[in-house]
Design an enzyme around this catalytic site. Sequence first.
Site, short mmCIF file in Angstrom:
data_model
loop_
_atom_site.label_atom_id
_atom_site.label_comp_id
_atom_site.label_asym_id
_atom_site.label_seq_id
_atom_site.Cartn_x
_atom_site.Cartn_y
_atom_site.Cartn_z
N ASP A 132 -18.56 -83.12 44.46
CA ASP A 132 -17.30 -84.57 43.62
C ASP A 132 -18.03 -83.63 41.72
OD1 ASP A 132 -16.55 -86.35 42.36
OD2 ASP A 132 -16.88 -88.44 43.74
N HIS A 133 -16.86 -83.17 40.98
CA HIS A 133 -16.97 -83.29 39.68
C HIS A 133 -17.23 -84.37 38.92
CE1 HIS A 133 -17.35 -80.29 36.83
NE2 HIS A 133 -16.09 -79.98 36.82
N ARG A 134 -17.50 -85.61 39.17
CA ARG A 134 -17.11 -86.73 38.38
C ARG A 134 -19.13 -86.57 38.67
NH1 ARG A 134 -14.89 -91.54 42.87
NH2 ARG A 134 -16.20 -90.18 43.54
N PRO A 173 -12.78 -85.53 42.44
CA PRO A 173 -12.19 -84.38 41.96
C PRO A 173 -12.88 -83.16 42.54
CG PRO A 173 -13.01 -85.89 40.28
CD PRO A 173 -13.27 -86.39 41.03
#
Lengths: 426, 199
Positions: free
Chosen positions: A397-399, A221
């Site tokens: 990468d928003h994770r 994400p």
Amino acid sequence: MRYIFNFPDIGEGLDEGTIAEWYVEKGQQVSSGDALVKMETDKVVTDIPSPKTGTIVAIYGKVGETIHVGNPLVEIEIEGVEGEAAQEEAKTDFTTEPIEEGAGVVGTMEVAGNAAFLPSSTEGAAQSKDEENKPARKSLATPVARAMAKDLGVDINQVTGSGPAGRVIISDIKKFHSSFGQASMEKTIIPDQTELVSYEPLSQIRKAIARNMLESKQQAPHMTVHEEVEVSELVSVRSKYKAIYEEKEVKLSYLPFVVKATALALKKFRTLNSQLDMENERMIFKNYVNMGIAVDTVDGLVVPVIKDADKKSIFELAQEINEISNKAQKRTLKLEDMQDGTFTITNYGSIGGLHANPVINYPQAGILGVGRLVKKPVIKNDNIIIGTVQPLSLAVDHRIIDGGDVTRFLNQLMEYLADPISILMD
Amino acid sequence: MDVKVKPYKLPDIDILKDKNWPDYQFKTWIPDEIYIVLGQSNKMDKSLNLDQVAKDNVCVYRRPSGGESVILTPNTLVIATTIRVQKLENPRKYFKMANAKIITALSYLGINNLNQKGISDIAIGDKKILGSSVYRTSQVVFYQAILNVSESTDLMEKYLRHPLKEPDYRRGRKHSDFVSSIFKEGYMISIQKIKEKIH
């Protein structure tokens, strides 16, 4: 009784083999299963075992000679079996073992005397029943010839066989195809100039880009933060050293400074120089900085990597950027030039873009987009002046990276770019 | 022009030499330098550009299995396996078994459009990336394959002549049009990673 052992189809569907080595000689006693000869076909070197116990009375062919499938290899005198009884035994051998995938195999090769052909397909037998009802003849053919005919779109019943008993073999199919098949192909492949659309196959590089982009967007994400930093000092440092570098035949752009600043910032914010290992439920932090540089080429985007970018000087980085850029344009990059990147910079500003939402070079954690420098009114010491502004777009990468980390990383990066001397001091 | 052919002594032969073959064993290795390997009955003058091979002092070996000559380099992966057998069966079965394992491993790494072509090649589309051959006795089948991970075809053009025999799908194409590599097909996967996955 003399048993003539013929060279069997060892299963590749080829119609010949070369004698690599004889293990037996005339007069030698052999037992069933003993290796007689080492034969080589296109891909296989194989020992051919004796199908019978007896004495070798004749050997056909010398080392290096080619033997066709179905032609005699050796003659074996079988003790205690006489006349028709031996022939019967041979015939029985011929039919006892099942044939795998329609081809002869070594385990079933006990083919003797005049019956030394490959077992014919059942189509030959079926033919007699239906012969009167069928207008066209049905060819006898080896399974591989039949398969080749199917692949090439050749009607095997139109082919005259030159093999044993008129059987169609692969050379017949090749000959037929080259004389007739090619001609008919040439007639049919005529591009239709009236089409409104045209189709072109994807290049390998485009396929790779498509696959990688899709994987990145599906797996990670993305979150993108845009910033602008005033870089007038960087402009003056660069213009000062540009001429000096040119004397050393190195072109100095702004990119080496951005690479160096980013590498140093990554050392401070290691989450951006990491990757998520979901399979093992862990983070992988890279203790080195290998900077991927996205390069636009006529074939598409490629991303060569500058290894240990944090440890290299501005001069070394400038040199390496020139090199990889040249290699990319000449398509001489090697796999090792493009491996093991830990973070990527995409410099679309060199073409003219300002801001973008770059796609992460997965499984890396982030990518920095660098826009073109623009002159803008900026406020310095409460005065409005004309500044040179560098747009930055950072996608992560928003994770694994939160907004706070992104902002702190960008702040550090902007600090370096606004004050390039700090790059050297840090 | 003095090129000598040595008997095959490269690392994968170890699994064939040990006569206590288990049912199945597997070995992969990455060459440390450039080697040329002739098929069992290849003739040097027909298979190689001998002047160039001699000039560059490249080591030439002859393997026990069949097939045409190949080049091993640090950008290629050598894959070998032995399968203990009770009886001799169609060699296609063994090609299929070994190649299926390799295709599966490469597919796990994200490589698409893999298929077995010719008798025993693995191709991406119609470009060959792996060649294999077999040596078999009544007790063991020895499969050898060379996977081109990232080697350019320049070396093949330099040292190898056009093979005397070719699979149908080659259609007369020269090395540079016929052979490809995983890298050239757009997959940036390290040779070590491929080795680990195949093993």
